[in-house]
Design an enzyme around this catalytic site. Sequence first.
Site, PDB file in Angstrom:
ATOM      1  N   SER A 244       0.761  -1.106  -0.097  1.00  0.00           N
ATOM      2  CA  SER A 244       0.005  -0.005  -0.127  1.00  0.00           C
ATOM      3  C   SER A 244       0.905   1.306  -0.032  1.00  0.00           C
ATOM      4  O   SER A 244       1.595   1.656  -0.868  1.00  0.00           O
ATOM      5  CB  SER A 244      -0.913   0.132   1.217  1.00  0.00           C
ATOM      6  OG  SER A 244      -1.899   1.046   1.088  1.00  0.00           O
TER       7      SER A 244
ATOM      8  N   ASP B  94      -1.676   6.228  -3.798  1.00  0.00           N
ATOM      9  CA  ASP B  94      -0.710   5.247  -3.245  1.00  0.00           C
ATOM     10  C   ASP B  94      -0.608   3.985  -4.256  1.00  0.00           C
ATOM     11  O   ASP B  94      -0.952   4.013  -5.477  1.00  0.00           O
ATOM     12  CB  ASP B  94      -1.055   4.826  -1.844  1.00  0.00           C
ATOM     13  CG  ASP B  94      -2.377   3.902  -1.846  1.00  0.00           C
ATOM     14  OD1 ASP B  94      -3.120   4.153  -2.870  1.00  0.00           O
ATOM     15  OD2 ASP B  94      -2.839   3.322  -0.800  1.00  0.00           O
TER      16      ASP B  94
ATOM     17  N   ASP C 220      -1.428   1.006  -4.424  1.00  0.00           N
ATOM     18  CA  ASP C 220      -2.512  -0.038  -4.688  1.00  0.00           C
ATOM     19  C   ASP C 220      -3.650   0.755  -4.903  1.00  0.00           C
ATOM     20  O   ASP C 220      -4.710   0.031  -4.898  1.00  0.00           O
ATOM     21  CB  ASP C 220      -2.599  -0.877  -3.815  1.00  0.00           C
ATOM     22  CG  ASP C 220      -3.208  -0.651  -2.419  1.00  0.00           C
ATOM     23  OD1 ASP C 220      -2.662   0.382  -2.020  1.00  0.00           O
ATOM     24  OD2 ASP C 220      -3.659  -1.629  -1.560  1.00  0.00           O
TER      25      ASP C 220
ATOM     26  N   ASP D 253      -6.071   2.498  -3.225  1.00  0.00           N
ATOM     27  CA  ASP D 253      -7.222   2.606  -2.174  1.00  0.00           C
ATOM     28  C   ASP D 253      -7.255   4.203  -1.831  1.00  0.00           C
ATOM     29  O   ASP D 253      -8.206   4.230  -0.814  1.00  0.00           O
ATOM     30  CB  ASP D 253      -7.283   1.341  -1.121  1.00  0.00           C
ATOM     31  CG  ASP D 253      -6.213   1.620  -0.266  1.00  0.00           C
ATOM     32  OD1 ASP D 253      -5.183   2.400  -0.298  1.00  0.00           O
ATOM     33  OD2 ASP D 253      -6.083   0.690   0.748  1.00  0.00           O
TER      34      ASP D 253
END
Length: 454
Positions: free
Chosen positions: A97, A240, A242, A244
């Site tokens: 992440s 970021d 990933d 989310d």
Amino acid sequence: MPRLFGTDGVRGIFNKTLDVVEAARLCMAIGSYFAPGSRILVASDYRGGTEAILHAGVSGLISSGVKVYDAGKVPTPALQLAVRELGFDGGVMFTASHNPPEYVGLKLVGPDGVEVSDSVEEEVEALYFESKFRRASYTEVWHGVRKLEGVLDLYISRIVSLVDRDKIASKGYKVVIDPANSVTTHTSPEIMRRLGVKVITINANPSPQPSRPYEPTPDTLGDLSRVVRALGADLGVGHDSDGDRAIFVSEDGEIHWGDRSAFIIATHLAESGKSKRPRRIVTAVSTSEFVARAFKSRGFEVEYTAVGIKRLFEGIKRSGAMCAFEENGGFVYPEHLSIRDGGAKSALFLEAMAYSGEKASQLFSQIPRVYIVKTKIPMDRDKALKVVEAVREAYRGGDTINIDGVRVNLKTGWFLVRPSGTEPVVRIMLEAVSRDEGDRILNELLSVIRGVVG
């Protein structure tokens, strides 16, 4: 028993605190938790160590007798949507992440597309630490790994359908997107194009070495801010690794924390009639007190939780809230998915702009400007817990919230001190009505912390 899972998954420094052997064993435990023959969807980001962790993890899953499908390089919310919509038994996203580039990790997702509960994590950890792995026979692993096509289009199409495409397209917006050289390169620009938006990208070539730190903050999005101003764009979006999270830059180049943009989206959802849920929001204890006051002035109830998507999800289930969010850029719109989704957040923010007819800076001006400090001090978790206890004792009798670390609300500001769930640090978040007042509060706080760490 020690813990593997933190605030959101398992993370460690590649080949130091998390290597391919541990990844394989962890995924053997995950596969052993699921029934033999369960269908597990995997995906990954572009981090330098992720590919090795992915292959080791997939080997562990296969060896335990589950059927593995690979969605490729997609954002975490895209994997989560596919798990839920396509009927998978679970999913594993190989990502760390927002953590620094040397970190790798994974997130474990249940059949509802949401990160699994604490109790499931504890069952997986027990299997891991006791080495109680199911070892499938050679006839049970013939399935191998099958590629799953169409996950990106499923995700992009779903987000476009969430908003008023014609209303957004009619405004002729220009948006700059910074995907941090990772998976939202494949999604966010295309979402904007389908919404009729002119798109410019920076840091958009997928790479194991990002051009900026993965965590989108005012300290890391300077290039995005400068490009937004130079090109006269209406909005900038920073993700970021990933996807989310989404942090926004208004047309004047100012970078805004996620709780401020969440206020704009939530009030749009309520006042446009888009959401029929009650005026209630769930937010992490790290959210600005000034943002909370703005919500309350518009008739919203504010419920605090500990930091982390699982806590937000639990809060939504418990209260039926309209949405949930964190100051770090995570936003949950339960009528879409009960998880953080940076792509959906970006589309909803554009819809809020289009409906209001105002510039991003005008929408953000509804919330008072304050002096903000967000920093972290390296230390192990035991010492971080001692710091929290010392701060709690120093401000005993004041207006405190003891949900996740200790939060202290003051007349002229507020601060939160908490151990990180993803790094060996203690995090400090502070806001005040002025820089002088912020420095005074911070110096007082640091004096308490130095009494513990020296």
